[in-house]
Design an enzyme around this catalytic site. Structure first.
Site, PDB file in Angstrom:
ATOM      1  N   GLU A   1      15.301  22.457 110.960  1.00 23.01           N
ATOM      2  CA  GLU A   1      15.038  22.696 109.548  1.00 23.01           C
ATOM      3  C   GLU A   1      13.739  23.469 109.316  1.00 23.01           C
ATOM      4  O   GLU A   1      13.700  24.379 108.514  1.00 23.01           O
ATOM      5  CB  GLU A   1      14.984  21.333 108.826  1.00 23.01           C
ATOM      6  N   ASP A   2      12.701  23.102 110.038  1.00 19.63           N
ATOM      7  CA  ASP A   2      11.366  23.599 109.683  1.00 19.63           C
ATOM      8  C   ASP A   2      10.771  24.628 110.632  1.00 19.63           C
ATOM      9  O   ASP A   2       9.678  25.139 110.383  1.00 19.63           O
ATOM     10  CB  ASP A   2      10.373  22.421 109.590  1.00 19.63           C
TER      11      ASP A   2
END
Ligand code: MN
Length: 722
Positions: free
Chosen positions: A90-91
């Site tokens: 996700e990051d």
């Protein structure tokens, strides 16, 4: 000395956390597994480098803390690895593929699963939907570890809420209470559930929490003496009876005190005036013996005894509960259980790998999950209780259902493999009947697209749209199936009746008659002869092509004095052609062989049971029909037309890269859609394609063909008419 102090001081918080993690891991994993976790940390630290938590800590501290929580539960090596890497997809730029390459597909799938759940909880959810969101979570995570990592993730986020602005704190806390705490409860993980509840309570109501906390602390100090007295008299009595077990005073957590005050509308004193103890035994028999001793020591309150050993709670919780009248008249709550029951009630599903990791297959996570379910089933069976909960849970965990969102955020539950059409009918029959396409997460997709958990589905409807019989191949739900069938049946009937009326009126008109002027009795007699219950049935039959309209008209006119024109069966010339739009639907259809479009000369013929099929004048099939049969009729295009008509063209194109793309873009520039492309033949130089595209009419088609012919890659171009 100085040097050592210096290094200690310079140790980063994340290094400290990793050391702690490794210490815990070394108590139950082998070196190779620990090495894998350390590698995960090294990758994660690089990936998250430069990212910081709101608290100012390096971001990597968060996933390592999550891993520590899970290591304390003895989660397996792949689970820990995934926990350390749970935010990288996700990051950070690291992809699922890269994770799979370095740590195997299992870890990659776990991280991907957590990422998907993370995406869901960023949407806002109405409270009423909490149960569905919980189900969706469980259904989406096809591996329970995903849920457990997510719970640990949420726990750490709750523990580090401090720096968030209050409204955000409250929102996250509400979500934790609505979604995460109940999931922990369902999995029997009371430890985690209580921690989540306590933190949420504090975040949501900081004042109430502070007041209650102070009051409880004070009360606790005052009670110390009484607790000691009761505890020692219980211990003494049990010793006298020769029973070996552990007794412990039990502190109630603030949130459950608060809930009790709220739900029963009682002051703190009334809740807190209860002294609670737990007694842990080695086996079930001893539990009941202890109960007997306790009821002998202090009088039980009537109606307050509960046997959750014989009748466990739905999540497998087992214990004996009783409320007794203690010294000085204080009520005493006792919970009597085996150590094993206690572990189960604290850790639930986690107990299975936390306490049973002695065997070699300890790493097989799913086995543990299944074992837990089996145990639960066993407990429920012996209790003779309803198995509904287990059935629900099984469905949740090994899901046969998908959960998707409407654009408004409502959740719709459908069977696994359901399509957008199922979804549309689930929303409303009218939506299903009028759907033409859909967007999933803003992307246009075809109606037969299968749904996956977490999709946001927006159905696009149109007033002219109607169900297609082919849809029956794509739907799973009974609602969609019957919706389509009903509509088609009813619709075809209505269409046939109205076409039949038009055809009959047309024939009667030639005879200077009108349907509404026909004598009712005569009509009734005619219907009787033809064995039709009503006029509509007769009209439907005409519309479907089962009755020739001019024969019916002749019947009606036979002895009608108003019929002034001499009957002549073959005199079609004086009749007006039937006006069609081509989009009528099911009883007037355009032939697939020649694909007539507005502007083409056309001819219709009756196809018994199906209505009228419209052909191009030049279609070979139509001329055959014309020679062989008499049941054809003149048709012509309506003046006001608005629709897309499919037409087929045959193209000979230079076989080179990009030529099809050029053709496709030329066609779409002229507001036409390509419905189908078939490569009929090709060699190194030339490629022959059949393309079905949609046009408004002949003029539109001519424009497209002219433009295509201008392309240097197009060698030859013809329209296909059978
Ligand atoms: Mn996280």
């Amino acid at each position: 000395m100085l040097e050592i102090a210096d290094t200690i001081e310079r140790e980063l918080p994340q290094d400290k956390l990793v050391r702690r993690l490794c210490t815990i891991l070394s108590s139950y994993l082998d070196q190779a597994q620990i090495d894998q976790c350390v590698q995960a940390y090294e990758l994660g630290a690089i990936a998250h480098a430069g990212q910081f938590r709101k608290s100012g800590e390096a971001y990597i501290c968060h996933p390592v803390s999550v891993a520590i929580t899970l290591a304390e539960m003895h989660m397996d090596a792949n689970g820990i690895t995934a926990a350390i890497l749970h935010d990288v997809i996700e990051d950070t730029p690291i992809s699922k593929k890269e994770l799979a390459k370095q740590f195997g597909t299992e870890v990659a799938e776990l991280v991907d699963g957590v990422t998907k759940l993370t995406k869901i909880d960023t949407k806002s959810h109405a409270e009423a939907q909490a149960e569905n969101v919980r189900k969706m979570f469980l259904a989406m995570a096809n591996d329970l570890r995903v849920i457990i990592v997510k719970l640990a993730d949420r726990l750490h986020n709750m523990q580090t809420l401090g720096v968030m602005p209050p409204p955000k704190k409250r929102r996250i806390a509400r979500e934790t209470l609505d979604i995460y705490a109940p999931i922990a409860n369902r999995l029997g993980m009371n430890n985690i559930r209580q921690k989540l509840e306590a933190l949420s309570f504090e975040a949501m109501y900081p004042m109430r929490h502070a007041v209650l906390n102070n009051a409880v602390k004070k009360a606790r100090g005052n009670r110390r003496k009484i607790v000691d007295i009761i505890e020692s008299s219980i211990k003494n009595r049990l010793e006298q009876a020769g029973i070996n077990c552990d007794v412990a005073g039990r502190e109630k957590n603030l949130y459950s005190i608060y809930k009790k005050m709220l739900s029963k509308r009682i002051p703190l004193a009334a809740v807190f005036d209860v002294y609670a103890f737990r007694i842990f035994c080695d086996d079930v028999d001893t539990c009941y013996r202890v109960l007997g001793v306790m009821h002998n020591l202090y009088k039980p309150f009537p109606g307050r005894f509960k046997d959750y050993i014989a009748l466990p709670k739905a999540n497998g919780y087992q214990s004996l509960h009783s409320v007794l009248m203690g010294p000085y008249g204080v009520p005493i709550e006792v919970q009597i259980r085996t150590h094993e029951m206690h572990r189960m009630s604290e850790s639930g599903i986690a107990a299975h790998w936390l306490y049973k990791s002695d065997d070699n297959k300890a790493e097989k996570f799913q086995d543990h999950a299944n074992e837990w379910l089996r145990d639960l089933l066993e407990i429920q069976k012996s209790a003779g209780d309803s198995l509904e909960f287990i059935d629900n849970l099984k469905v949740d965990l090994f899901s046969q259902e998908v959960f998707v969102f409407t654009p408004q955020g409502a959740i719709i539950k459908l069977p696994h493999g359901a399509s957008i059409i199922d979804f549309a009918y689930a929303v409303h029959t009218d939506v299903g009947n009028a759907c033409v396409s859909a967007r999933i997460d803003k992307q246009l997709v075809p109606l037969q697209t299968k749904l996956e958990n977490g999709f946001t589905v927006e159905v696009i409807t149109a007033t002219w749209a109607r169900p297609n019989p082919l849809w029956l191949n794509y739907v799973l739900t009974a609602k969609a199936r019957s919706g389509i069938r009903n509509y088609l049946k009813h619709f075809k009937q209505q269409e046939a009746i109205s076409l039949g009326r038009r055809l009959l009126e047309k024939e009667l008109h030639v005879l200077h008659l009108h349907l509404e002027d026909i004598d009712k009795d005569k009509l009734q007699a005619l219907l009787q002869i033809m064995a039709k219950p009503s006029l509509d049935d007769l009209l439907e039959d005409i519309g479907l092509g089962n009755q020739m309209p001019f024969l019916v008209a002749k019947h009606i006119a036979q002895d009608d004095i108003h019929a002034t024109v001499k009957l002549d069966d073959n005199d079609q010339t004086q009749k007006q052609p039937l006006v069609i739009k081509g989009t009528e639907g099911m009883v007037i259809t355009l032939a697939k062989c020649c694909r007539p479009i507005p502007g083409d000369p056309i001819i219709g013929y009756f196809n018994p049971g199906k209505g009228i099929v419209v052909h191009h004048h030049e279609c070979r099939n139509s001329s055959l029909v014309r020679k062989k049969q008499t049941n054809w009729l003149d048709v012509e295009w309506s003046k006001d037309l608005d629709g897309d008509f499919p037409v087929e063209i045959r193209l000979e194109v230079l076989n080179q890269r990009g030529s099809l793309a050029t053709i496709a873009s030329t066609i779409s520039e002229l507001n036409s859609n390509i419905e189908n492309v078939t490569v009929v033949d090709q060699d190194d130089r030339i490629c022959i394609d059949l393309i079905t595209l949609t046009v408004k009419d002949r003029v539109h088609l001519a424009k497209i063909m002219r433009r295509l012919k201008e392309l240097s890659i197009v060698l030859k171009l013809t329209r296909v008419k059978a």
